[in-house]
Design an enzyme around this catalytic site. Structure first.
Site, PDB file in Angstrom:
ATOM      1  N   THR B  28      64.454  37.094  30.899  1.00 19.49           N
ATOM      2  CA  THR B  28      64.505  37.686  29.578  1.00 19.49           C
ATOM      3  C   THR B  28      63.129  38.264  29.265  1.00 19.49           C
ATOM      4  OG1 THR B  28      66.039  35.930  28.996  1.00 19.49           O
ATOM      5  CG2 THR B  28      65.043  37.161  27.163  1.00 19.49           C
ATOM      6  N   GLU B  61      60.858  35.629  41.282  1.00 16.96           N
ATOM      7  CA  GLU B  61      60.124  36.888  41.196  1.00 16.96           C
ATOM      8  C   GLU B  61      59.137  37.008  42.345  1.00 16.96           C
ATOM      9  OE1 GLU B  61      60.554  34.909  38.580  1.00 16.96           O
ATOM     10  OE2 GLU B  61      61.451  36.123  36.969  1.00 16.96           O
ATOM     11  N   ARG B 111      56.406  40.482  27.597  1.00 13.21           N
ATOM     12  CA  ARG B 111      56.803  39.244  26.907  1.00 13.21           C
ATOM     13  C   ARG B 111      55.660  38.242  26.913  1.00 13.21           C
ATOM     14  NH1 ARG B 111      61.387  35.071  29.452  1.00 13.21           N
ATOM     15  NH2 ARG B 111      60.168  33.220  28.975  1.00 13.21           N
ATOM     16  N   ASN B1005      71.526  30.314  31.342  1.00 15.57           N
ATOM     17  CA  ASN B1005      70.680  30.629  30.190  1.00 15.57           C
ATOM     18  C   ASN B1005      70.370  32.109  30.087  1.00 15.57           C
ATOM     19  OD1 ASN B1005      69.177  29.626  27.908  1.00 15.57           O
ATOM     20  ND2 ASN B1005      67.368  30.279  29.039  1.00 15.57           N
TER      21      ASN B1005
END
Lengths: 335, 1190
Positions: B28, B61, B111, B1005
């Protein structure tokens, strides 16, 4: 013995037709039916209602929990379009290519557009004919019987206008006037009427206090009702008559033919004994014919139908009174 | 072409078309970019060179960056989409990619980073942490820019050979819908010369032209080689500038590396990057129109830092500059953009390139999507006008500790009056957001209209509330901040009026559309006083409709969205009403067609009925209501809860000053108990007569709202009216009563309890001993029942039968009322953990669902018992959780050793008997642990009396003399993928830790991406065509070590086995692994049937229940126990009830059938393997080397 016949203008090698069942779910099933000796195969029904319910449920489950939490605004990839209808059509296309006998598609629509669109697709996929399985159970007290009848006629007219192949209508026995209903469909262009579809009555289990869905196979006694109506309608319709229900042995096939059926359909017997049983039925029919001295089906068909020009109602009432008398004589209680 | 899309789609649509390989990992707010790429790829969408890009999901990642590096070296144009911790994990490879001058663009939805806490929201902490890697950095400030700069970055990287980060603000831009002009394939082709692509390929590794990269260099040349890249970096700004020029020629949209906007003779200038620049630009336009000499410098290219362009762009008149950073670098001289600006201007001044050295200050704003508004922008300009502005400042918060924050006038508003500003309060489940997105698309599609949408979601997953901020106007909308003066407020649930500050955002004369379950003429009297006052004061026009009734009437259930959307179109005056209704209907036909005629018809009927039933309500002159807005937390709550947590619960957390915050991220436990969310109108209801007191319902309750106690019947005399009770069904305890208490205000109505109840009341039409029933009218009575229940003494733990489900119902849950989805399949396991071991547990929790419902503020579910003991819980990261938990064990063992040594040294002072008992205590059973606790209490009393340094030292570690239960908890994304290496290492370590994998078989999630736990044949994001690889058998892998206790459990299939496995795992002195089947919303099931699905998973043999106990092996027994009976269902009978499987059956029946066949085969094969293992002699299992020592 020559058992060949015509049904809705289609040439069949014999009058035993496999009616819609789970046997056609796979290409292998279709192949076995074809090899087993049937005159034609009616595919299982494409249920538009099921397709819609499936789509609706899919949409509902896709939405659960979506657009609520910033990290997971959805939980599934954007769904690809459903191919369930296409799957049916692909199977139909391959069945037509595989089977050595005509393949009739069966359609249970749910929306006006659905009936015609799917019928066209079935025609394109190579169906020899289309049987409309207008399985409408008017359970609500507000549903007008006349409206149910009109719907049958409307659907038939729409489908007839949409396709060039012959169209049969499979009827339920629950009409106030089955004969009139059959005549109206006949007038509206039905190429055949099939008597009758089975309404799977559920059963109640007193032990578990549950309602058990009715999926029993049919038994020979069930042939009496369709047989009676076949006998009554024979000779009154332009449309061919397919008989369906309760076929177990050769005698049931013969009885239907004697009553006036053009073809005799069976599911339960083939499920019980395997697809090859259709061949036995046809052979048995041939044996019976030679034993009785018939050499063509036309000589048999309708031999015991209600004679034309007679007052059919009088004929039937007389039969009924006889039946009741016999029943009273034979079935006495222990008291 | 004009479309209305969000920033993620805007960027991804360009990135996808300009690349050949996308290596990604979900995070996210960047996940949607990767998901879109995957969706396009799965539908054979092509890039501009006519090939379908490959999209691959990696295990982390770090893995994505490695794969990217390889793909780039292989010559493919490659990209990734990431953010936050994901970008951090890529850093090692980023140095390599840059060091090798490799062309690529990483698209980042910027973020926050996890520091004192994780935050999923937007700021520049992540990209600023990558600014030293050698990547160029290009910042987009809006949805349009995210689209445009994506191609500018791609062209520049191919030409410059310097890799790029293209970033934009997470959520604020990534998730904002806005109307933009799109770039066609032709545009992209015109902007990306194919020669550059071919040049990129020509640099790739090839055995036909072999060379070596990735050498190891030594002191003689490394330095020089590092400097060899300088010309490339020097050329990059020019190349970007050139790309921007070509872009402007093609599209007419002009960008600059550094753009100055404002008064030509500005004295005060603010410098910023990202969406704040848009707010500043609009504010500057407003202020300079009023004669103020102000301007804004927008930085688009941040690396290589274009110092010359910065200096050139600034007007010579500037006297003071504020530089804004959306990041925090504690301990630095200033944040990075500020330092860069300061350095660049100071250097230019030194060299005489600027005449006057302006006064420069640096400030922080907008961390974690904190609002940045025109009012704040104006506040910064005001600060610059002061004689002595603060050298460093913050804006947007109240820093009452170090006084950094600037004041500003919150009423300052620059929005054009003709922009329609609408705010909608809805429930996640009522379709409000979906309808608003449709509204935006409908209006955005009108020729002369522009639309913007931004959505604020809840921190809870059940009963979540949403606030939609929509703007519409005749000009492009440049307002990247929430609406404060709405002209329209939609309140889609009447209860919100008592809970949220619905009318706080309403402007004067606004329209309120209220969904009210009352006739129009009765609505006024049902409104709380506060709301009536606001309606009168702000002269609000009130319209009401009973949308719920209409939705039910037309057959839409609780989906009120269409009704309310229609009302919005009628009231907003945005479009001609007839046309609007026509458009709404057209949209319904289009977007609901897939679901069938019934749904379309019902929605169309809703449009008609809405038009007929919308009513206006006359607002009286006076407030007449006596209904007060209830307090959110009881007066008895602790001060911190009342003063801090309650404000956050009310949505007023922005008002909390810095002093209210714990400085180190430490928060009190057990705060969900104060948040009575009342999310469900139907709740569990106990039937004392029918109940056999088995405890199954409380065992499976995901929200800990069903609790049991037994107590002396004499206590019932004090019980309030309505308190339910039954004689205890147990022998040997006469005069004892039993109560199963439902906490109605916390119940989510998930019905798992009903499903778990073994009783069917005879003749009760399916009624059970626990059922769902409408919530009682009298909440006060419910509250007194709960209060009385809580006043009953807790059971003594040593007297509870831990071995049975029935017994555990009397254990107090120390995990309660979490915000997990209603009917969550994970939380029952955590609750059980808390009941069995909570009072001595430390828990390491991997990032994921369990860390969010476990630790997302404002309120958290882990709590403590009456004696103040309870689980100590922490979340470190996603990837490191096993290691993090091992650290707990290492510390505990070390301190236990220290404590044992110290206590031994003080043996005589403390009493030899006590010390010997403590040191020799077996601590396996609950009674032994309770005895030890009592001994330690006595030891502490004795220690208090000793005044010596060793005693003090012992006091600091004395608690470690009681065996600590270390739990390492996380989902399958962690255990199977990103944390797999750590899990494996910890399993091999031999240390006494317990790993609990809450296996939902998908990344729940982040919204359902495939993991290595995703089963064969299931559909997930990144496996849209059905997963073709079998799920990893983690249990079997762990068993291979021979020293690991392993269990596979499913609470819905065999709760007793689950309980047994948890207890054995915890008691085992070594690593334990419990893999728990967790049904999940992401399976696409009716959550009510979650337990039934668990049963089916086991009955089909898909999820065999097993235990592997190395202790059995040590005793010469077979350590492998197959706990579930032979399969008695086909795999399909389990799978086809879940959308994740049935979806494929719809979209590709033949492939679904093929995969289902393979899945059945896999089930059969695994079963055969397990059955063989269950009958193997002990000596054919590995020996645990730790125990074999003589």
């Amino acid at each position: 013995m020559n058992l060949s016949t015509r049904y809705m203008g289609i040439d069949l090698k014999n009058p035993v037709v496999a009616s819609a069942s789970s046997q056609t779910y796979t290409l292998e099933g279709v192949r076995r039916l074809s090899m087993g000796g049937v005159g034609a195969i009616v595919m299982h029904s494409l249920f538009e209602e099921e397709l819609l319910a499936d789509a609706e449920q899919r949409a509902r489950l896709l939405e659960v929990g979506s657009e609520s939490f910033p990290e997971s605004l959805s939980y599934f990839p954007d769904p690809l379009p459903s191919k369930r209808a296409q799957q049916y059509l692909e199977l139909l296309e391959r069945a037509v290519a595989t089977a050595e006998v005509p393949v009739i598609a069966s359609l249970n629509g749910a929306t006006p557009g659905g009936w015609t669109a799917h019928a066209r697709e079935m025609e394109d996929a190579g169906a020899a004919a289309i049987e409309l399985n207008i399985h409408m159970v008017p359970v609500g007290p507000g549903i007008d019987g006349r409206r149910v009848e009109e719907l049958h006629v409307e659907i038939l007219q729409q489908v007839k206008a949409a396709v060039h192949v012959p169209v049969a209508v499979k009827l339920s026995p629950f009409f106030s006037s089955v004969a009139q209903m059959a005549s109206r469909l006949d007038a509206a262009g039905a190429d055949a009427v099939v008597l009758f579809s089975r309404f799977p009555h559920p059963r109640i289990d007193p032990e578990s206090l549950e309602v058990i869905p009715g999926v029993d196979l049919s038994s020979p006694v069930e042939s009496r009702l369709p047989q009676t109506w076949v006998a009554l309608l024979h000779g009154h319709l332009q449309a061919a008559i397919g008989a369906s229900g309760g076929v177990e042995g050769v005698e049931d096939v013969v009885s239907y033919l004697l009553a006036g059926a053009d073809v005799v359909m069976t599911t339960s017997a083939l499920l019980r004994h395997g697809p090859e049983y259709a061949g036995s039925l046809a052979e048995g029919l041939a044996l019976w014919m030679s034993r009785k001295g018939f050499d063509a089906l036309d000589q048999v068909r309708g031999l015991l139908a209600v004679p034309q020009g007679n007052d059919a109602a009088t004929w039937q009432r007389a039969q009924y009174v006889d039946t009741l008398r016999v029943a009273n004589a034979n079935w006495q209680g222990p008291w | 072409m004009r479309v209305t899309v969000d920033g993620n789609e805007a960027a991804a649509s360009v990135a996808y078309r300009l690349n050949e390989v996308c290596c990604i990992y979900p995070i996210t707010p960047a996940s949607p970019m990767a998901e879109l790429a995957d969706q396009w790829s799965s539908r054979d969408g092509m890039n501009i060179w006519g090939s379908v890009p490959t999209v691959i999901e990696m295990q982390s990642e770090a893995g994505a960056a490695g794969a990217m590096h390889g793909a780039l070296q292989g010559g493919a144009l490659s990209t990734t989409f990431t953010a936050s911790q994901g970008l951090l994990l890529m850093i090692p490879n980023m140095y390599k990619i840059a060091g090798e001058l490799t062309s690529t663009v990483f698209h980042v939805a910027a973020r926050s980073l996890a520091a004192q806490a994780l935050s999923i929201f937007g700021d520049h902490s992540d990209v600023m942490a990558a600014r030293q890697t050698g990547f160029a950095m290009l910042a987009s400030a809006s949805v349009q820019e995210a689209h445009d700069l994506a191609v500018i970055a791609q062209r520049a990287t191919l030409e410059a050979r310097v890799p790029f980060i293209h970033f934009f603000d997470g959520f604020r831009v990534s998730h904002e819908l806005n109307t933009i002009e799109t770039l066609s394939d032709d545009d992209l082709q015109a902007l990306i010369p194919v020669e550059l692509v071919q040049a990129h390929r020509s640099r790739s590794m090839s055995p036909e032209n072999p060379f070596i990269r990735g050498t190891s260099q030594n002191p003689d040349v490394y330095f020089q080689a590092r400097e060899a890249v300088n010309p490339y970096y020097a050329a990059t700004p020019g190349i970007v500038s050139e790309a921007m020029d070509r872009f402007a020629e093609r599209t007419g949209r002009r960008y600059r590396l550094v753009e100055y906007v404002g008064h030509p003779e500005a004295e005060r200038v603010v410098v910023a990057m990202g969406s704040a620049a848009i707010t500043l630009r609009e504010t500057v336009a407003n202020l300079s129109a009023n004669g103020e000499r102000v301007g804004v410098l927008i930085i688009r290219l941040y690396r290589p830092f274009p110092a010359e362009d910065v200096v050139e762009a600034l007007p010579a008149s500037v006297r003071s500059i504020a530089v804004l950073d959306r990041t925090k670098e504690p301990g630095s001289f200033g944040e990075p953009l500020f330092l860069d600006l300061l350095g660049a201007i100071a250097e230019a001044y030194q060299h005489g390139e600027v005449g006057v050295m302006p006064l420069m200050i640096g400030g922080r704003y907008g961390l974690s999507s904190k609002e940045f508004t025109p009012a704040m922008a104006a506040g910064i300009f005001a600060e610059l006008a002061r004689d002595q502005p603060r050298r460093r400042f913050t804006v947007g918060i109240n820093d009452d500790v170090t006084g950094t924050s600037l004041p500003y006038d919150t009423s300052f508003d620059i929005e054009p009056a003709d922009t329609v500003r609408a705010v909608f309060f809805g429930l996640g489940s009522d379709g409000t957001v979906g309808a608003n997105k449709n509204t935006i698309k409908i209006i955005g599609a009108e020729a002369d209209m522009f639309a913007q949408g931004y959505f604020v979601y809840d921190s809870k997953k059940s009963g979540s509330e949403t606030v939609s901020h929509l703007r519409f106007g005749r000009h492009p909308i440049h307002a990247p901040y929430l609406i404060t003066e709405a002209s329209f407020v939609g309140c889609h649930r009447f209860e919100f009026l008592s809970r949220a500050e619905v009318l706080g955002t309403a402007g004067h004369g606004a329209t309120l559309l209220l969904n009210a379950p009352y006739p129009a003429d009765q609505v006024w009297q049902m409104l709380p006083r506060r709301v009536q006052g606001q309606l009168i004061d702000k002269q609000i026009q009130l319209f009401v409709i009973d949308a719920g009734a209409i939705a039910t009437e037309v057959g839409l259930g609780g989906r009120v969205n269409t009704v309310l959307q229609t009302c919005f179109f009628m009231l907003s005056g945005l479009m001609d009403q007839e046309r609007a209704i026509e458009q709404v209907k057209a949209f319904i036909r289009k977007s609901y067609a897939r679901r069938g005629e019934r749904v379309v018809t019902a929605n169309l009927a809703a449009v008609e009925r809405a038009q007929q039933e919308l009513r206006s309500v006359q607002i009286p002159q006076e407030v007449t209501s006596t209904i007060e807005v209830p307090s959110l937390v009881p007066a008895s709550a602790p001060e911190f809860v009342r003063k801090v947590v309650a404000k956050m619960m009310a949505g007023d957390g922005d008002e909390l000053p810095v002093s209210a915050m714990p400085a180190d991220g430490t928060w009190p436990v057990g705060t969900t108990a104060f948040e009575k969310r009342n999310v469900s109108d139907i709740v569990a209801s106990w039937d004392p007569e029918a109940c056999i007191q088995c405890g199954n319902c409380s065992f499976v309750c995901p929200h800990s709202v069903i609790r049991s106690k037994y107590y002396s019947t004499s206590r019932l005399g004090e019980a309030p009216v309505g308190f339910k009770s039954a004689p205890l069904r147990a022998k040997g305890l006469p005069g004892t009563s039993y109560t199963l208490q439902v906490y109605e205000e916390d119940c989510t109505g998930c019905a798992l309890c009903v499903e778990a109840c073994p009783i069917t009341v005879p003749g009760g039409q399916g009624r059970r001993a626990i059922n769902l029933a409408p919530k009682g009218e009298e909440m006060d009575a419910e509250r007194s029942a709960v209060a009385f229940f809580e006043s009953l003494p807790a059971m003594k733990r040593s007297r509870i039968d831990f071995a049975t489900v029935r017994g555990t119902q009397f254990l107090e849950p120390l995990f309660e009322f979490s915000g997990a989805c209603s009917g969550c399949g994970e939380t029952p396991y955590l609750k059980l953990l808390s009941q069995l071991f909570g009072e001595r547990a430390v828990i390491a929790n991997a990032t994921g669902c369990s860390s969010i419902y476990g630790g997302n503020l404002p309120t958290t579910p882990w709590t403590k018992d009456a004696t103040g003991h309870g689980p100590a819980w922490s979340n470190s990261l996603f990837e490191d959780n096993a290691e993090f938990g091992l650290g707990f064990r290492l510390a505990a063992d070390q301190h236990a050793k220290l404590a044992r040594e110290r206590v031994q040294r003080l043996r005589s002072e403390l009493g030899p008997d006590l010390v010997d008992a403590i040191l020799g205590a077996p601590q396996r059973t609950e009674s032994e642990l309770q005895d030890q606790r009592e001994r330690l209490d006595e030891l502490k009393r004795r220690l208090e009396k000793l005044d010596n340094p060793i005693a003090q030292d012992l006091s600091s570690v004395v608690d470690h003399l009681r065996r600590r239960s270390v739990w390492i908890v996380g989902g399958d994304g962690w255990a199977y993928d990103i944390g797999s290496g750590g899990v494996d290492h910890i399993l091999a370590s031999g240390r006494d830790v317990n790993i609990l994998v809450l296996d939902t078989e998908v990344y729940s999630n982040t919204g359902g991406q495939m993991s290595k736990a995703t089963p064969l044949g299931a559909v997930a994001k990144f496996a849209a065509a059905g997963k073709t690889a079998e799920k990893k058998d983690l249990a079997l892998q762990a068993m291979a070590y021979g020293s690991v206790y392993v269990a596979r459990v499913a609470i819905g299939a065999d709760p007793q086995q689950t309980l047994q496995a948890f207890r054995e795992a915890e008691a085992y002195e070594g690593p334990s692994l419990v893999i728990a089947y967790s049904h999940c919303i992401a399976h696409g099931i009716d959550m009510r049937k979650g337990l039934d699905q668990q049963y089916r998973a086991v009955a089909s043999g898909y999820w065999p229940l097993v235990r592997y106990d190395p202790m059995m092996r040590a005793m010469g027994e077979n350590p492998f126990l197959l706990d579930s009976p032979r399969p008695r269902l086909a795999f399909a009978d389990y799978a086809q009830r879940e959308l994740r499987y049935s979806m494929l059956a719809s979209s590709d029946p033949a492939e679904a059938a093929r995969l289902a066949g393979l899945a059945q085969e896999a089930v059969d094969q695994r079963w055969a393997t397990y059955e063989e293992m269950a009958t193997r002699p002990a000596h054919r299992f590995p020996t645990d080397g730790r125990r074999d020592r003589v």
